[in-house]
Enzyme design. Sequence first.
Site, PDB file in Angstrom:
ATOM      1  N   ASP A 128       7.060  -3.407  -4.685  1.00 38.84           N
ATOM      2  CA  ASP A 128       6.107  -2.192  -5.187  1.00 38.84           C
ATOM      3  C   ASP A 128       6.271  -2.276  -6.724  1.00 38.84           C
ATOM      4  OD1 ASP A 128       4.055  -0.259  -5.315  1.00 38.84           O
ATOM      5  OD2 ASP A 128       5.768   1.274  -4.999  1.00 38.84           O
ATOM      6  N   ASP A 182       9.273   4.694  -3.161  1.00 42.20           N
ATOM      7  CA  ASP A 182       9.338   3.316  -3.901  1.00 42.20           C
ATOM      8  C   ASP A 182       9.802   2.314  -3.038  1.00 42.20           C
ATOM      9  OD1 ASP A 182       7.996   4.036  -6.367  1.00 42.20           O
ATOM     10  OD2 ASP A 182       9.642   4.870  -6.819  1.00 42.20           O
ATOM     11  N   GLU A 216       2.503  -6.118  -4.036  1.00 42.43           N
ATOM     12  CA  GLU A 216       1.181  -5.311  -4.200  1.00 42.43           C
ATOM     13  C   GLU A 216       0.428  -5.529  -5.160  1.00 42.43           C
ATOM     14  OE1 GLU A 216       1.901  -0.987  -3.028  1.00 42.43           O
ATOM     15  OE2 GLU A 216       0.281  -0.323  -4.496  1.00 42.43           O
TER      16      GLU A 216
END
Lengths: 161, 161
Positions: free
Chosen positions: A7, A139, A67
Amino acid sequence: MKILGIDPGSRATGYGIIEVAKGRLNFVCCGVIRVAAKQSFPERLLEIHQGIAEVIEIHRPNRVAIEEVFMARNPSSALKLGHARGVLVLAAMQRKLPLAEYTPRQIKQAVAGYGNADKAQIQHMVKAILALAKSPSHDAADALAVAICHANHFQTGLVAG
Amino acid sequence: MKILGIDPGSRATGYGIIEVAKGRLNFVCCGVIRVAAKQSFPERLLEIHQGIAEVIEIHRPNRVAIEEVFMARNPSSALKLGHARGVLVLAAMQRKLPLAEYTPRQIKQAVAGYGNADKAQIQHMVKAILALAKSPSHDAADALAVAICHANHFQTGLVAG
Protein backbone atom coordinates in the site's frame (compact mmCIF):
# COMPACT_ATOMS: atom_id res chain seq x y z
CA MET A 1 3.32 -19.11 -3.34
CA LYS A 2 4.25 -16.07 -1.27
CA ILE A 3 2.60 -12.77 -2.15
CA LEU A 4 3.85 -9.36 -1.05
CA GLY A 5 1.12 -6.73 -0.98
CA ILE A 6 2.06 -3.04 -0.95
CA ASP A 7 0.00 0.00 0.00
CA PRO A 8 2.18 2.86 -1.28
CA GLY A 9 2.51 6.17 0.53
CA SER A 10 5.03 9.00 0.60
CA ARG A 11 4.97 9.12 4.42
CA ALA A 12 3.93 5.56 5.32
CA THR A 13 4.06 2.52 3.04
CA GLY A 14 2.28 -0.57 4.28
CA TYR A 15 3.48 -4.04 3.36
CA GLY A 16 2.08 -7.47 4.07
CA ILE A 17 3.06 -10.98 3.05
CA ILE A 18 0.76 -13.98 2.85
CA GLU A 19 1.40 -17.52 1.76
CA VAL A 20 -1.08 -19.45 -0.38
CA ALA A 21 -0.93 -23.17 0.29
CA LYS A 22 -3.58 -25.77 -0.56
CA GLY A 23 -6.16 -23.08 -1.16
CA ARG A 24 -5.55 -21.54 2.25
CA LEU A 25 -4.18 -18.08 2.96
CA ASN A 26 -1.61 -17.93 5.74
CA PHE A 27 -0.28 -14.77 7.31
CA VAL A 28 3.50 -14.37 7.11
CA CYS A 29 4.22 -10.83 8.25
CA CYS A 30 3.22 -7.22 7.88
CA GLY A 31 4.53 -3.79 8.74
CA VAL A 32 4.86 -0.15 7.80
CA ILE A 33 7.82 1.69 6.30
CA ARG A 34 7.59 5.09 7.94
CA VAL A 35 9.84 7.92 6.82
CA ALA A 36 10.68 10.89 9.02
CA ALA A 37 8.93 14.08 7.92
CA LYS A 38 12.07 16.09 8.69
CA GLN A 39 13.95 14.27 5.93
CA SER A 40 14.10 15.75 2.47
CA PHE A 41 11.79 14.17 -0.07
CA PRO A 42 14.68 12.58 -2.04
CA GLU A 43 15.99 11.05 1.22
CA ARG A 44 12.53 9.64 1.89
CA LEU A 45 12.46 8.00 -1.54
CA LEU A 46 15.79 6.34 -0.77
CA GLU A 47 14.44 5.05 2.54
CA ILE A 48 11.22 3.75 1.03
CA HIS A 49 13.20 1.90 -1.65
CA GLN A 50 15.67 0.46 0.86
CA GLY A 51 12.83 -0.52 3.18
CA ILE A 52 10.89 -2.54 0.64
CA ALA A 53 14.08 -4.03 -0.85
CA GLU A 54 14.91 -5.31 2.64
CA VAL A 55 11.45 -6.86 3.04
CA ILE A 56 11.89 -8.61 -0.33
CA GLU A 57 15.41 -9.73 0.58
CA ILE A 58 14.33 -11.23 3.90
CA HIS A 59 11.01 -12.83 2.93
CA ARG A 60 11.60 -13.71 -0.73
CA PRO A 61 8.04 -13.37 -2.06
CA ASN A 62 7.34 -14.86 -5.53
CA ARG A 63 4.87 -12.20 -6.50
CA VAL A 64 4.09 -8.59 -5.72
CA ALA A 65 0.75 -6.79 -5.81
CA ILE A 66 0.51 -3.04 -5.39
CA GLU A 67 -2.38 -0.63 -5.06
CA GLU A 68 -2.97 1.69 -7.99
CA VAL A 69 -2.85 5.35 -7.13
CA PHE A 70 -6.28 6.88 -6.81
CA MET A 71 -6.53 10.27 -8.43
CA ALA A 72 -6.09 12.45 -5.35
CA ARG A 73 -8.09 15.62 -4.98
CA ASN A 74 -4.76 17.31 -4.43
CA PRO A 75 -2.60 16.91 -7.58
CA SER A 76 0.59 17.74 -5.69
CA SER A 77 0.07 14.83 -3.27
CA ALA A 78 -0.73 12.51 -6.20
CA LEU A 79 2.60 13.56 -7.68
CA LYS A 80 4.44 12.77 -4.43
CA LEU A 81 2.66 9.45 -4.21
CA GLY A 82 3.73 8.78 -7.81
CA HIS A 83 7.38 9.27 -6.86
CA ALA A 84 7.04 6.86 -3.91
CA ARG A 85 5.15 4.30 -5.95
CA GLY A 86 7.82 4.56 -8.67
CA VAL A 87 10.61 3.43 -6.35
CA LEU A 88 8.41 0.65 -4.91
CA VAL A 89 7.57 -0.71 -8.37
CA LEU A 90 11.26 -0.43 -9.23
CA ALA A 91 12.24 -2.61 -6.25
CA ALA A 92 9.95 -5.41 -7.50
CA MET A 93 11.26 -5.09 -11.06
CA GLN A 94 14.88 -5.18 -9.88
CA ARG A 95 14.09 -8.57 -8.31
CA LYS A 96 12.32 -9.69 -11.51
CA LEU A 97 9.15 -10.30 -9.49
CA PRO A 98 5.86 -10.47 -11.40
CA LEU A 99 3.88 -7.37 -10.45
CA ALA A 100 0.10 -7.00 -10.36
CA GLU A 101 -1.80 -3.76 -9.81
CA TYR A 102 -5.28 -3.35 -8.35
CA THR A 103 -7.53 -0.37 -7.85
CA PRO A 104 -8.70 0.46 -4.30
CA ARG A 105 -12.16 -0.64 -5.43
CA GLN A 106 -11.01 -4.07 -6.57
CA ILE A 107 -9.14 -4.56 -3.30
CA LYS A 108 -12.10 -3.57 -1.13
CA GLN A 109 -14.39 -5.76 -3.20
CA ALA A 110 -12.06 -8.75 -2.79
CA VAL A 111 -11.69 -8.39 0.96
CA ALA A 112 -14.93 -6.90 2.22
CA GLY A 113 -17.31 -7.90 -0.56
CA TYR A 114 -18.06 -4.37 -1.67
CA GLY A 115 -16.04 -1.59 -3.24
CA ASN A 116 -16.86 1.18 -0.81
CA ALA A 117 -15.79 -0.55 2.39
CA ASP A 118 -14.07 1.80 4.85
CA LYS A 119 -10.67 1.34 6.49
CA ALA A 120 -12.07 -0.14 9.69
CA GLN A 121 -14.00 -2.77 7.73
CA ILE A 122 -10.87 -3.67 5.76
CA GLN A 123 -8.94 -4.05 9.01
CA HIS A 124 -11.69 -6.23 10.45
CA MET A 125 -11.96 -8.47 7.38
CA VAL A 126 -8.21 -8.88 6.99
CA LYS A 127 -8.02 -9.96 10.65
CA ALA A 128 -10.84 -12.47 10.09
CA ILE A 129 -9.58 -13.85 6.75
CA LEU A 130 -6.06 -14.41 8.06
CA ALA A 131 -7.22 -15.49 11.56
CA LEU A 132 -5.03 -12.92 13.25
CA ALA A 133 -5.06 -12.49 17.03
CA LYS A 134 -5.27 -8.71 16.66
CA SER A 135 -5.88 -6.12 13.98
CA PRO A 136 -2.90 -4.88 11.99
CA SER A 137 -2.49 -1.09 11.63
CA HIS A 138 -4.47 0.60 8.83
CA ASP A 139 -1.52 0.75 6.43
CA ALA A 140 -0.46 -2.85 7.09
CA ALA A 141 -4.06 -4.07 6.79
CA ASP A 142 -4.41 -2.29 3.44
CA ALA A 143 -1.23 -3.99 2.22
CA LEU A 144 -2.45 -7.41 3.36
CA ALA A 145 -5.73 -6.67 1.59
CA VAL A 146 -3.84 -6.10 -1.67
CA ALA A 147 -2.09 -9.45 -1.22
CA ILE A 148 -5.41 -11.20 -0.44
CA CYS A 149 -6.96 -9.58 -3.53
CA HIS A 150 -4.13 -10.95 -5.67
CA ALA A 151 -4.46 -14.42 -4.13
CA ASN A 152 -8.20 -14.41 -4.94
CA HIS A 153 -7.47 -13.62 -8.56
CA PHE A 154 -5.24 -16.69 -8.71
CA GLN A 155 -7.74 -18.93 -7.03
CA THR A 156 -10.54 -17.89 -9.31
CA GLY A 157 -8.25 -18.36 -12.29
CA LEU A 158 -8.34 -14.70 -13.30
CA VAL A 159 -4.56 -14.60 -13.28
CA ALA A 160 -2.52 -17.37 -14.88
CA GLY A 161 -0.47 -19.13 -12.18
CA MET B 1 33.02 20.12 -10.62
CA LYS B 2 30.93 17.92 -12.89
CA ILE B 3 27.18 18.52 -12.97
CA LEU B 4 24.62 16.05 -14.31
CA GLY B 5 21.39 17.71 -15.44
CA ILE B 6 18.26 15.63 -15.88
CA ASP B 7 15.05 16.39 -17.76
CA PRO B 8 12.72 13.65 -16.52
CA GLY B 9 10.16 11.96 -18.76
CA SER B 10 8.26 8.67 -18.70
CA ARG B 11 9.03 8.05 -22.40
CA ALA B 12 12.25 10.03 -22.91
CA THR B 13 14.57 11.28 -20.18
CA GLY B 14 17.24 13.75 -21.26
CA TYR B 15 20.59 13.92 -19.51
CA GLY B 16 23.54 16.24 -19.95
CA ILE B 17 26.84 16.65 -18.16
CA ILE B 18 28.93 19.80 -17.98
CA GLU B 19 32.14 20.55 -16.19
CA VAL B 20 32.73 23.83 -14.38
CA ALA B 21 36.40 24.80 -14.37
CA LYS B 22 37.86 28.24 -13.72
CA GLY B 23 34.47 29.88 -14.20
CA ARG B 24 34.01 28.23 -17.58
CA LEU B 25 31.33 25.72 -18.52
CA ASN B 26 32.58 22.83 -20.62
CA PHE B 27 30.39 20.30 -22.37
CA VAL B 28 31.06 16.69 -21.38
CA CYS B 29 28.24 14.66 -22.89
CA CYS B 30 24.52 14.47 -23.36
CA GLY B 31 21.91 11.99 -24.48
CA VAL B 32 18.40 10.65 -24.10
CA ILE B 33 17.19 7.53 -22.31
CA ARG B 34 14.33 6.36 -24.50
CA VAL B 35 12.08 3.53 -23.39
CA ALA B 36 10.04 1.43 -25.80
CA ALA B 37 6.32 2.19 -25.68
CA LYS B 38 5.53 -1.52 -26.04
CA GLN B 39 7.14 -2.23 -22.67
CA SER B 40 5.00 -2.28 -19.55
CA PHE B 41 5.22 0.81 -17.37
CA PRO B 42 7.08 -1.05 -14.55
CA GLU B 43 9.62 -2.29 -17.13
CA ARG B 44 10.11 1.26 -18.32
CA LEU B 45 10.83 2.44 -14.77
CA LEU B 46 13.49 -0.24 -14.48
CA GLU B 47 15.08 0.89 -17.75
CA ILE B 48 15.03 4.56 -16.81
CA HIS B 49 16.68 3.76 -13.49
CA GLN B 50 19.32 1.53 -15.09
CA GLY B 51 19.96 4.11 -17.80
CA ILE B 52 20.68 6.99 -15.46
CA ALA B 53 22.64 4.75 -13.06
CA GLU B 54 24.87 3.83 -16.00
CA VAL B 55 25.42 7.48 -16.92
CA ILE B 56 26.39 8.21 -13.28
CA GLU B 57 28.65 5.14 -13.17
CA ILE B 58 30.51 6.10 -16.36
CA HIS B 59 30.82 9.86 -15.92
CA ARG B 60 30.95 10.20 -12.13
CA PRO B 61 29.31 13.61 -11.73
CA ASN B 62 29.71 15.33 -8.31
CA ARG B 63 26.30 16.93 -8.37
CA VAL B 64 22.91 16.34 -9.90
CA ALA B 65 20.25 18.86 -10.87
CA ILE B 66 16.78 17.80 -11.96
CA GLU B 67 13.79 19.65 -13.33
CA GLU B 68 10.77 19.91 -11.07
CA VAL B 69 7.61 18.46 -12.49
CA PHE B 70 5.24 21.09 -13.78
CA MET B 71 1.64 20.45 -12.87
CA ALA B 72 0.48 18.84 -16.10
CA ARG B 73 -2.96 19.63 -17.45
CA ASN B 74 -3.46 15.87 -17.51
CA PRO B 75 -3.21 14.51 -13.92
CA SER B 76 -2.60 10.96 -15.14
CA SER B 77 0.50 12.01 -17.10
CA ALA B 78 1.77 14.00 -14.10
CA LEU B 79 1.40 10.82 -12.09
CA LYS B 80 3.42 8.81 -14.65
CA LEU B 81 6.05 11.52 -14.71
CA GLY B 82 6.15 11.35 -10.91
CA HIS B 83 6.95 7.63 -11.05
CA ALA B 84 9.78 8.24 -13.56
CA ARG B 85 11.15 11.17 -11.61
CA GLY B 86 11.04 9.07 -8.44
CA VAL B 87 13.43 6.46 -9.83
CA LEU B 88 15.73 9.17 -11.25
CA VAL B 89 15.95 10.97 -7.89
CA LEU B 90 16.54 7.59 -6.27
CA ALA B 91 19.54 6.89 -8.54
CA ALA B 92 21.20 10.14 -7.41
CA MET B 93 20.46 9.42 -3.74
CA GLN B 94 21.84 5.87 -4.02
CA ARG B 95 25.13 7.44 -5.14
CA LYS B 96 24.94 9.99 -2.31
CA LEU B 97 25.07 12.81 -4.86
CA PRO B 98 23.84 16.25 -3.75
CA LEU B 99 20.63 16.92 -5.62
CA ALA B 100 19.20 20.29 -6.64
CA GLU B 101 15.76 20.91 -8.14
CA TYR B 102 14.72 23.79 -10.38
CA THR B 103 11.42 24.81 -11.88
CA PRO B 104 11.15 25.05 -15.70
CA ARG B 105 10.88 28.81 -15.21
CA GLN B 106 14.16 29.06 -13.28
CA ILE B 107 15.91 26.94 -15.90
CA LYS B 108 14.66 29.01 -18.84
CA GLN B 109 15.53 32.19 -17.00
CA ALA B 110 19.08 30.95 -16.37
CA VAL B 111 19.71 29.86 -19.95
CA ALA B 112 17.70 32.18 -22.14
CA GLY B 113 17.28 35.18 -19.87
CA TYR B 114 13.54 34.90 -19.54
CA GLY B 115 11.16 32.38 -18.04
CA ASN B 116 8.92 31.83 -21.04
CA ALA B 117 11.58 30.86 -23.58
CA ASP B 118 10.46 28.08 -25.94
CA LYS B 119 12.24 24.80 -26.65
CA ALA B 120 13.97 26.06 -29.80
CA GLN B 121 15.40 29.04 -27.90
CA ILE B 122 16.69 26.78 -25.15
CA GLN B 123 18.34 24.56 -27.76
CA HIS B 124 19.91 27.59 -29.40
CA MET B 125 21.20 29.09 -26.15
CA VAL B 126 22.57 25.80 -24.84
CA LYS B 127 24.47 25.37 -28.12
CA ALA B 128 25.86 28.90 -27.81
CA ILE B 129 26.74 28.74 -24.09
CA LEU B 130 28.58 25.44 -24.45
CA ALA B 131 30.04 26.32 -27.88
CA LEU B 132 28.68 23.14 -29.44
CA ALA B 133 29.14 22.41 -33.14
CA LYS B 134 25.49 21.42 -33.49
CA SER B 135 22.27 21.59 -31.48
CA PRO B 136 21.53 18.75 -29.10
CA SER B 137 18.04 17.17 -29.29
CA HIS B 138 15.26 18.92 -27.34
CA ASP B 139 15.42 16.51 -24.39
CA ALA B 140 19.21 16.59 -24.18
CA ALA B 141 19.24 20.39 -24.51
CA ASP B 142 16.72 20.69 -21.67
CA ALA B 143 18.92 18.50 -19.50
CA LEU B 144 22.03 20.55 -20.30
CA ALA B 145 19.98 23.66 -19.48
CA VAL B 146 19.24 22.25 -16.00
CA ALA B 147 22.97 21.65 -15.49
CA ILE B 148 23.81 25.18 -16.69
CA CYS B 149 21.15 26.59 -14.36
CA HIS B 150 22.75 24.77 -11.43
CA ALA B 151 26.24 25.94 -12.42
CA ASN B 152 24.97 29.54 -12.48
CA HIS B 153 23.60 29.21 -8.99
CA PHE B 154 27.04 28.16 -7.82
CA GLN B 155 28.80 30.94 -9.61
CA THR B 156 26.49 33.58 -8.25
CA GLY B 157 26.90 32.08 -4.79
CA LEU B 158 23.24 31.14 -4.44
CA VAL B 159 24.24 27.59 -3.63
CA ALA B 160 27.03 26.89 -1.15
CA GLY B 161 29.87 25.15 -2.96
